[in-house]
Design an enzyme around this catalytic site. Structure first.
Site, PDB file in Angstrom:
ATOM      1  N   SER A  42       0.823  -1.216   0.000  1.00 31.44           N
ATOM      2  CA  SER A  42       0.000   0.000   0.000  1.00 31.44           C
ATOM      3  C   SER A  42       0.854   1.262   0.000  1.00 31.44           C
ATOM      4  N   GLN A 117      -6.822  -0.985   1.412  1.00 34.82           N
ATOM      5  CA  GLN A 117      -6.342  -0.768   2.772  1.00 34.82           C
ATOM      6  C   GLN A 117      -7.306   0.146   3.533  1.00 34.82           C
ATOM      7  N   TYR A 183      -0.892   4.764  13.875  1.00 39.80           N
ATOM      8  CA  TYR A 183      -2.295   5.004  13.549  1.00 39.80           C
ATOM      9  C   TYR A 183      -3.183   4.410  14.654  1.00 39.80           C
ATOM     10  N   CYS A 371       7.546   9.003  -9.469  1.00 42.10           N
ATOM     11  CA  CYS A 371       8.774   8.254  -9.186  1.00 42.10           C
ATOM     12  C   CYS A 371       9.925   8.936  -9.901  1.00 42.10           C
ATOM     13  N   LYS A 439      24.584   5.272  -1.254  1.00 40.71           N
ATOM     14  CA  LYS A 439      23.879   5.540  -2.523  1.00 40.71           C
ATOM     15  C   LYS A 439      24.242   4.482  -3.569  1.00 40.71           C
ATOM     16  N   VAL A 466      31.290  16.983 -28.171  1.00 36.58           N
ATOM     17  CA  VAL A 466      30.603  17.347 -29.414  1.00 36.58           C
ATOM     18  C   VAL A 466      30.579  18.865 -29.528  1.00 36.58           C
ATOM     19  N   GLY A 668      19.956  19.868 -16.424  1.00 35.70           N
ATOM     20  CA  GLY A 668      20.755  20.951 -15.857  1.00 35.70           C
ATOM     21  C   GLY A 668      21.093  22.006 -16.885  1.00 35.70           C
ATOM     22  N   LEU A 675      18.110  22.014  -9.396  1.00 32.34           N
ATOM     23  CA  LEU A 675      18.079  20.834 -10.275  1.00 32.34           C
ATOM     24  C   LEU A 675      18.295  19.570  -9.446  1.00 32.34           C
TER      25      LEU A 675
HETATM   26  P1  FAD Z   1      24.527  15.638 -15.982  1.00 32.24           P
HETATM   27  O1  FAD Z   1      24.271  14.498 -15.116  1.00 32.24           O
HETATM   28  O2  FAD Z   1      25.482  16.668 -15.512  1.00 32.24           O
HETATM   29  O3  FAD Z   1      25.024  15.081 -17.391  1.00 32.24           O
HETATM   30  C1  FAD Z   1      25.531  15.923 -18.420  1.00 32.24           C
HETATM   31  C2  FAD Z   1      26.357  15.075 -19.379  1.00 32.24           C
HETATM   32  O4  FAD Z   1      26.714  15.871 -20.505  1.00 32.24           O
HETATM   33  C3  FAD Z   1      27.665  14.590 -18.767  1.00 32.24           C
HETATM   34  O5  FAD Z   1      27.781  13.189 -18.895  1.00 32.24           O
HETATM   35  C4  FAD Z   1      28.747  15.314 -19.592  1.00 32.24           C
HETATM   36  O6  FAD Z   1      29.913  14.520 -19.777  1.00 32.24           O
HETATM   37  C5  FAD Z   1      28.022  15.538 -20.909  1.00 32.24           C
HETATM   38  N1  FAD Z   1      28.549  16.661 -21.707  1.00 32.24           N
HETATM   39  C6  FAD Z   1      28.674  17.968 -21.342  1.00 32.24           C
HETATM   40  N2  FAD Z   1      29.142  18.703 -22.372  1.00 32.24           N
HETATM   41  C7  FAD Z   1      29.319  17.868 -23.427  1.00 32.24           C
HETATM   42  C8  FAD Z   1      29.761  18.038 -24.759  1.00 32.24           C
HETATM   43  N3  FAD Z   1      30.090  19.215 -25.258  1.00 32.24           N
HETATM   44  N4  FAD Z   1      29.838  16.949 -25.551  1.00 32.24           N
HETATM   45  C9  FAD Z   1      29.485  15.716 -25.079  1.00 32.24           C
HETATM   46  N5  FAD Z   1      29.050  15.512 -23.831  1.00 32.24           N
HETATM   47  C10 FAD Z   1      28.949  16.570 -23.006  1.00 32.24           C
HETATM   48  N6  FAD Z   1      20.060  14.082  -7.767  1.00 32.24           N
HETATM   49  C11 FAD Z   1      19.013  13.505  -7.193  1.00 32.24           C
HETATM   50  O7  FAD Z   1      17.905  13.668  -7.677  1.00 32.24           O
HETATM   51  N7  FAD Z   1      19.141  12.706  -6.100  1.00 32.24           N
HETATM   52  C12 FAD Z   1      20.341  12.475  -5.546  1.00 32.24           C
HETATM   53  O8  FAD Z   1      20.423  11.772  -4.546  1.00 32.24           O
HETATM   54  C13 FAD Z   1      21.469  13.067  -6.135  1.00 32.24           C
HETATM   55  N8  FAD Z   1      22.687  12.866  -5.604  1.00 32.24           N
HETATM   56  C14 FAD Z   1      23.751  13.460  -6.175  1.00 32.24           C
HETATM   57  C15 FAD Z   1      25.000  13.258  -5.609  1.00 32.24           C
HETATM   58  C16 FAD Z   1      26.118  13.834  -6.161  1.00 32.24           C
HETATM   59  C17 FAD Z   1      27.447  13.613  -5.524  1.00 32.24           C
HETATM   60  C18 FAD Z   1      25.992  14.644  -7.333  1.00 32.24           C
HETATM   61  C19 FAD Z   1      27.193  15.282  -7.946  1.00 32.24           C
HETATM   62  C20 FAD Z   1      24.749  14.863  -7.882  1.00 32.24           C
HETATM   63  C21 FAD Z   1      23.628  14.281  -7.312  1.00 32.24           C
HETATM   64  N9  FAD Z   1      22.353  14.494  -7.812  1.00 32.24           N
HETATM   65  C22 FAD Z   1      21.285  13.887  -7.258  1.00 32.24           C
HETATM   66  C23 FAD Z   1      22.119  15.433  -8.918  1.00 32.24           C
HETATM   67  C24 FAD Z   1      21.904  14.715 -10.239  1.00 32.24           C
HETATM   68  O9  FAD Z   1      22.952  13.820 -10.470  1.00 32.24           O
HETATM   69  C25 FAD Z   1      21.793  15.759 -11.340  1.00 32.24           C
HETATM   70  O10 FAD Z   1      20.704  16.590 -11.062  1.00 32.24           O
HETATM   71  C26 FAD Z   1      21.586  15.108 -12.688  1.00 32.24           C
HETATM   72  O11 FAD Z   1      22.682  14.274 -12.984  1.00 32.24           O
HETATM   73  C27 FAD Z   1      21.445  16.152 -13.792  1.00 32.24           C
HETATM   74  O12 FAD Z   1      21.282  15.469 -14.983  1.00 32.24           O
HETATM   75  P2  FAD Z   1      21.673  16.068 -16.391  1.00 32.24           P
HETATM   76  O13 FAD Z   1      21.465  14.977 -17.356  1.00 32.24           O
HETATM   77  O14 FAD Z   1      20.968  17.344 -16.607  1.00 32.24           O
HETATM   78  O15 FAD Z   1      23.216  16.454 -16.318  1.00 32.24           O
HETATM   79  P1  NAP Z   2      22.272  23.271  -3.842  1.00 34.40           P
HETATM   80  O1  NAP Z   2      21.405  22.341  -3.107  1.00 34.40           O
HETATM   81  O2  NAP Z   2      21.669  24.418  -4.532  1.00 34.40           O
HETATM   82  O3  NAP Z   2      23.340  23.779  -2.780  1.00 34.40           O
HETATM   83  C1  NAP Z   2      24.318  24.709  -3.068  1.00 34.40           C
HETATM   84  C2  NAP Z   2      24.963  25.196  -1.773  1.00 34.40           C
HETATM   85  O4  NAP Z   2      25.918  26.160  -2.100  1.00 34.40           O
HETATM   86  C3  NAP Z   2      24.002  25.832  -0.814  1.00 34.40           C
HETATM   87  O5  NAP Z   2      24.367  25.420   0.496  1.00 34.40           O
HETATM   88  C4  NAP Z   2      24.230  27.315  -0.964  1.00 34.40           C
HETATM   89  O6  NAP Z   2      23.945  27.811   0.318  1.00 34.40           O
HETATM   90  C5  NAP Z   2      25.689  27.388  -1.397  1.00 34.40           C
HETATM   91  N1  NAP Z   2      25.996  28.451  -2.345  1.00 34.40           N
HETATM   92  C6  NAP Z   2      25.309  28.821  -3.445  1.00 34.40           C
HETATM   93  N2  NAP Z   2      25.933  29.851  -4.088  1.00 34.40           N
HETATM   94  C7  NAP Z   2      27.046  30.108  -3.387  1.00 34.40           C
HETATM   95  C8  NAP Z   2      28.101  31.052  -3.529  1.00 34.40           C
HETATM   96  N3  NAP Z   2      28.124  31.919  -4.530  1.00 34.40           N
HETATM   97  N4  NAP Z   2      29.081  31.056  -2.613  1.00 34.40           N
HETATM   98  C9  NAP Z   2      29.069  30.202  -1.583  1.00 34.40           C
HETATM   99  N5  NAP Z   2      28.101  29.266  -1.389  1.00 34.40           N
HETATM  100  C10 NAP Z   2      27.098  29.244  -2.278  1.00 34.40           C
HETATM  101  O7  NAP Z   2      23.102  22.498  -4.921  1.00 34.40           O
HETATM  102  P2  NAP Z   2      24.071  21.250  -4.864  1.00 34.40           P
HETATM  103  O8  NAP Z   2      24.452  20.854  -3.477  1.00 34.40           O
HETATM  104  O9  NAP Z   2      25.148  21.633  -5.800  1.00 34.40           O
HETATM  105  O10 NAP Z   2      23.245  20.088  -5.456  1.00 34.40           O
HETATM  106  C11 NAP Z   2      22.799  20.136  -6.807  1.00 34.40           C
HETATM  107  C12 NAP Z   2      21.507  19.411  -6.912  1.00 34.40           C
HETATM  108  O11 NAP Z   2      21.704  18.027  -6.770  1.00 34.40           O
HETATM  109  C13 NAP Z   2      20.602  19.872  -5.795  1.00 34.40           C
HETATM  110  O12 NAP Z   2      19.511  20.606  -6.317  1.00 34.40           O
HETATM  111  C14 NAP Z   2      20.152  18.637  -5.144  1.00 34.40           C
HETATM  112  O13 NAP Z   2      18.734  18.536  -5.119  1.00 34.40           O
HETATM  113  C15 NAP Z   2      20.703  17.491  -5.970  1.00 34.40           C
HETATM  114  N6  NAP Z   2      21.192  16.532  -4.999  1.00 34.40           N
HETATM  115  C16 NAP Z   2      20.289  15.858  -4.280  1.00 34.40           C
HETATM  116  C17 NAP Z   2      20.719  14.986  -3.327  1.00 34.40           C
HETATM  117  C18 NAP Z   2      19.719  14.209  -2.521  1.00 34.40           C
HETATM  118  O14 NAP Z   2      20.109  13.471  -1.648  1.00 34.40           O
HETATM  119  N7  NAP Z   2      18.447  14.323  -2.788  1.00 34.40           N
HETATM  120  C19 NAP Z   2      22.054  14.797  -3.097  1.00 34.40           C
HETATM  121  C20 NAP Z   2      22.969  15.519  -3.845  1.00 34.40           C
HETATM  122  C21 NAP Z   2      22.506  16.400  -4.797  1.00 34.40           C
HETATM  123  P3  NAP Z   2      24.147  29.318   0.774  1.00 34.40           P
HETATM  124  O15 NAP Z   2      23.699  30.147  -0.399  1.00 34.40           O
HETATM  125  O16 NAP Z   2      23.302  29.488   1.994  1.00 34.40           O
HETATM  126  O17 NAP Z   2      25.591  29.413   1.102  1.00 34.40           O
HETATM  127 FE1  SF4 Z   3      10.219   6.513  -4.799  1.00 31.24          FE
HETATM  128 FE2  SF4 Z   3      12.750   6.920  -5.577  1.00 31.24          FE
HETATM  129 FE3  SF4 Z   3      11.765   4.420  -5.518  1.00 31.24          FE
HETATM  130 FE4  SF4 Z   3      10.907   6.103  -7.342  1.00 31.24          FE
HETATM  131  S1  SF4 Z   3      13.005   5.340  -7.136  1.00 31.24           S
HETATM  132  S2  SF4 Z   3       9.648   4.783  -6.079  1.00 31.24           S
HETATM  133  S3  SF4 Z   3      10.942   8.069  -6.233  1.00 31.24           S
HETATM  134  S4  SF4 Z   3      12.036   5.756  -3.775  1.00 31.24           S
END
Ligand code: FAD
Ligand code: NAP
Ligand code: SF4
Length: 691
Positions: A42, A117, A183, A371, A439, A466, A668, A675
């Site tokens: 559920s 449920q 509950y 999801c 992770k 590219v 992104g 993002l």
């Molecule tokens: P990206 O994942 O950045 O992919 C862009 C791709 O484009 C790359 O592979 C790059 O090599 C390629 N590229 C760029 N320029 C060129 C070019 N000119 N030619 C060819 N290829 C190119 N998000 C969540 O939702 N949950 C999480 O728990 C989470 N954990 C994260 C933990 C970490 C440590 C990090 C770094 C990120 C995490 N994120 C998480 C964020 C998530 O990974 C990003 O939001 C997501 O990957 C964005 O996807 P994207 O496809 O837009 O870009």
């Molecule tokens: P973020 O969540 O936007 O955090 C960026 C951090 O940098 C914030 O703490 C911000 O706080 C600080 N910051 C921003 N501009 C700054 C500046 N000019 N100088 C100094 N500090 C600055 O982004 P992220 O950590 O890069 O993550 C990217 C995305 O990936 C996030 O949106 C997140 O959702 C995703 N992600 C998700 C998970 C997850 O577990 N769900 C895990 C990893 C990543 P202050 O402005 O207060 O300093």
């Molecule tokens: Fe929920 Fe994440 Fe599982 Fe999708 S992958 S069902 S969002 S926990």
């Protein structure tokens, strides 16, 4: 479905018989046959409350029925107003709505069973008419509940019976009564929430009386051929919660009262132990169900972090349960069981237990559940991947989550898609995420996409940056820029100092990280980097004993609640770490609603200092100079890791925007602010469904 997909299908019976004999064996429950041992557990999706929710739920569940699940359990439905949910079942109009759902499921596959449920949230109901055995406010509730008097108790009992009778009229094969999670029914059972001295409180016999009477009344109302499942808290994770003997006694009494199946649940919503988040090892809790199974004769269901058919088969093989519940995995992939039957496990879109689009939406306000890895979940009537009538040649640049989702969906619909990435592996930033302890499930999403690229026939070129000229010369009809982000470098004096490194180098181990570290930026990535560099020993997500020690669970001795009450044991951090942000709000407040607390608690236990209200002044050989709450401070660190957010990387788009091909941005590259992969994949899926 692409022609490739058809070709890869193997003989379902042989795969089933050899690989998952237990998972695919039927189970007889009274006169009802459940065709295999898989249950869609559920989940409250929010569809229950929508005007057209019954129509959307009909398609949502029917798609899962076609996908091979044995038994579906709906999201919670209240028996009356006091029950607290927007959705209730108590009259003929509501029966008619539910009939749309059961008809759709039985039409999709007459052998699939569906139970509703019945959920009375008791003291957790979000209104001041909420009721409970005693006026004890839950730490997560808004209101002190109203104590039920004798008439009130009688009303609740008869409303439960009426609700179950209505469920039978609506065509359900059974009901599940939830007696856990904090509950109504569970608050009768536990001493600290039941302070009564009448026949409904005091001794354990008295505290069991209400849940047992609910079962008796329900059974009397629905007759013998109807499934009645009772969900019991086999470990409530509460200090002073239920003892093992009490759980066993309850299960045995439930059996006598007429339940057909006992389902084991772990946790109350208020408990401070993660039980389903991605850091929880797969099938961590099933041994508890296994112990209970030996002491009752009705079938038992186990659950929690069972997300692939081999995990389910292993649980059944160990004798831990008769049936395996997979709730979120059914959001991630409606066809999980069908793919398992056909030997296509590598095509399963695995639930990574992130909670980001499901539970975070349920508990986070007014967002519809979906999801992260499958945006169609709960949107089956809205996001449809129809075969195209006008195939196009499409170039996708970037194989991160956005690019991967876009090109696999577009190719599945019949477009010809070329995917380019400069990296030598697909996945983009998910390749960084998968390296973070806890992770590890992120590997599964990359495995899924790798296989989907093959199945849908996308042509993949890796190790190749590219440029605009290359794309111009390709003669594409559509160019999709999914190049992701570039990490932001904040404007701080001394930012070029050798002690400063970016998060990508820190995570990949490309540059050394010292013993004293300041992390600039405390968003999701700052937290993940802190987790990585303070981690020592095994990842608890991969080892049940380590997980149990880290969260104070005692599986072997099962003290009250299952929790030891002693301070959890965490491997000491090899580093001293400061996690910094400029905002004055609590550090980590922006993390996931249902998982953020686990990350904050874990880093706290490892001694990470999480500091808000920081103003960065200068970096030099002495370390990081800043103002904290206006007070000058020098953090004498040897490494400073930048996790200061990201900016879109869309140079290619800007160069190509005036060309004849249609150029679009996704993920992104479209918008880096706030993002995450949920948004990247969702946006890509909707674009690819329309192209
Ligand atoms: P990206 O994942 O950045 O992919 C862009 C791709 O484009 C790359 O592979 C790059 O090599 C390629 N590229 C760029 N320029 C060129 C070019 N000119 N030619 C060819 N290829 C190119 N998000 C969540 O939702 N949950 C999480 O728990 C989470 N954990 C994260 C933990 C970490 C440590 C990090 C770094 C990120 C995490 N994120 C998480 C964020 C998530 O990974 C990003 O939001 C997501 O990957 C964005 O996807 P994207 O496809 O837009 O870009
Ligand atoms: P973020 O969540 O936007 O955090 C960026 C951090 O940098 C914030 O703490 C911000 O706080 C600080 N910051 C921003 N501009 C700054 C500046 N000019 N100088 C100094 N500090 C600055 O982004 P992220 O950590 O890069 O993550 C990217 C995305 O990936 C996030 O949106 C997140 O959702 C995703 N992600 C998700 C998970 C997850 O577990 N769900 C895990 C990893 C990543 P202050 O402005 O207060 O300093
Ligand atoms: Fe929920 Fe994440 Fe599982 Fe999708 S992958 S069902 S969002 S926990």
């Amino acid at each position: 479905m692409s022609p490739n997909k058809e070709r890869n299908t193997t003989n379902p019976m042989s795969a089933t018989q050899t690989k998952y004999p237990r998972l695919f064996s039927p189970l007889q429950v009274g006169k009802v046959t459940i065709k295999n041992r898989s249950i869609m557990g559920s989940m409250h999706t929010g569809l229950e409350e929508l005007d057209d929710g019954h129509i959307r739920m009909a398609e949502f569940f029917a798609e899962r029925a076609r996908g091979g699940i044995g038994l579906i359990i709906t999201g919670g439905i209240s028996p009356n107003e006091e029950g607290g949910l927007g959705a209730k079942l108590s009259n003929a109009d509501e029966v008619a709505r539910h009939k749309v759902i059961t008809d759709a499921v039985h039409a999709a596959d007459p052998d699939v069973r569906i139970c509703m449920q019945v959920l009375h949230t008791g003291p957790l109901a979000p209104h001041d008419k909420c009721v409970a055995p005693s006026p004890v406010r839950s730490p997560i509730a808004r209101y002190v509940p109203n104590e039920l008097d004798e008439n009130g108790i009688e009303k609740q009992l008869s409303d439960f019976a009426n609700c179950a009778r209505c469920a039978k009229d609506a065509g359900y094969d059974g009901v599940e009564i939830i007696g856990s999670a904090g509950y109504l029914l569970s608050t009768f059972l536990v001493q600290k929430t039941n302070l009564r001295t009448d026949k409904w409180g005091g001794s354990y016999e008295n505290r069991m009386r209400f849940p047992l009477e609910v079962v008796r009344r329900v059974r009397a109302a629905v007759g013998d051929d109807f499934i009645v499942i009772f969900r019991i808290a086999a470990m409530d994770m509460l200090q002073g919660g239920m003892s093992w003997d009490e759980i066993v006694q309850l299960a045995q009494e439930l059996e006598k009262a007429g339940v057909s199946i006992i389902s084991t649940h772990f946790t109350w919503h208020e408990s401070a132990v993660p039980t389903i988040a991605t850091m929880v090892p797969r099938a961590a809790f099933t041994s508890v169900t296994g112990r209970l199974k030996k002491l009752v004769s009705v079938p038992v269901i186990t659950s929690n972090r069972i997300n692939m058919p081999d995990v389910a088969e292993a649980v059944l093989a160990r004798g831990d349960a008769d049936l395996v519940s997979m709730a979120r995995p059914m959001l991630a992939d409606s066809q999980l069981m069908k793919k398992a039957a056909e030997g296509r496990e590598d095509e399963i879109n695995t639930c990574i237990a992130c909670n980001q689009a499901c539970l975070d939406h349920t508990f986070g306000g007014n967002q519809e559940v979906s999801c992260l890895v499958n945006p169609r979940a709960c949107h089956e009537t809205q996001l449809v991947y129809k075969p195209t009538t006008a195939p196009k040649r499409i170039a996708v640049v970037g194989a991160g989550p956005a690019g991967l989702a876009y090109c696999t969906i577009a190719a599945e619909r019949g477009h010809t898609v070329d995917l380019f990435d400069q990296s030598d592996e697909i996945g983009g930033q998910f390749n960084l995420a998968k390296r973070i302890p806890g992770k590890e499930e992120f590997h599964e999403t990359l495995r899924y996409f790798k296989r989907q690229l093959e199945v849908t026939g996308v042509r993949v070129s890796l190790g190749q940056p590219v440029d605009a000229d290359f794309l111009r010369s390709g003669g594409y009809d559509e160019i999709v820029i999914a190049t992701g982000i570039r990490p932001r470098v904040p404007d701080i004096e001394g930012i070029d100092h050798p002690s400063v490194i970016g998060y990508i180098d820190a995570i990949k181990g490309a540059k050394p990280v010292g013993d004293r570290v300041a992390i600039i930026g405390a968003g999701g990535i700052g937290f993940d980097v802190a987790e990585l560099i303070t981690h020592a020993g095994k990842s608890s997500a991969l080892d049940i004993d380590t997980f149990a020690k880290e969260w104070g669970i005692d599986f072997a001795n099962h003290p009250r609640g299952g929790v030891t009450g002693i301070e959890p044991v965490v491997e000491a951090s090899p580093r001293e770490v400061w996690l910094l942000q400029r905002k004055s709000s609590g550090v980590g407040r922006g993390l996931g609603k249902t998982t953020g607390w686990t990350h904050r608690l874990t880093l706290n236990r490892k001694g990470v200092r999480m500091i808000p209200s920081v103003s960065y002044q200068r970096i030099d050989d002495y370390g990081l100079h800043c103002l904290i709450d206006g007070e000058p401070k020098t953090l004498e660190v040897d490494t400073i890791i930048l996790c200061a957010g990201q900016d879109p990387l869309r140079d290619l788009h800007d160069e190509l925007v005036n060309e004849s091909a249609h150029v679009s941005l996704v993920g992104g590259a479209f918008e880096a602010s706030e993002l995450d992969a949920k948004r990247a994949i969702n946006q890509a899926a909707y674009l690819a469904a329309q192209v």
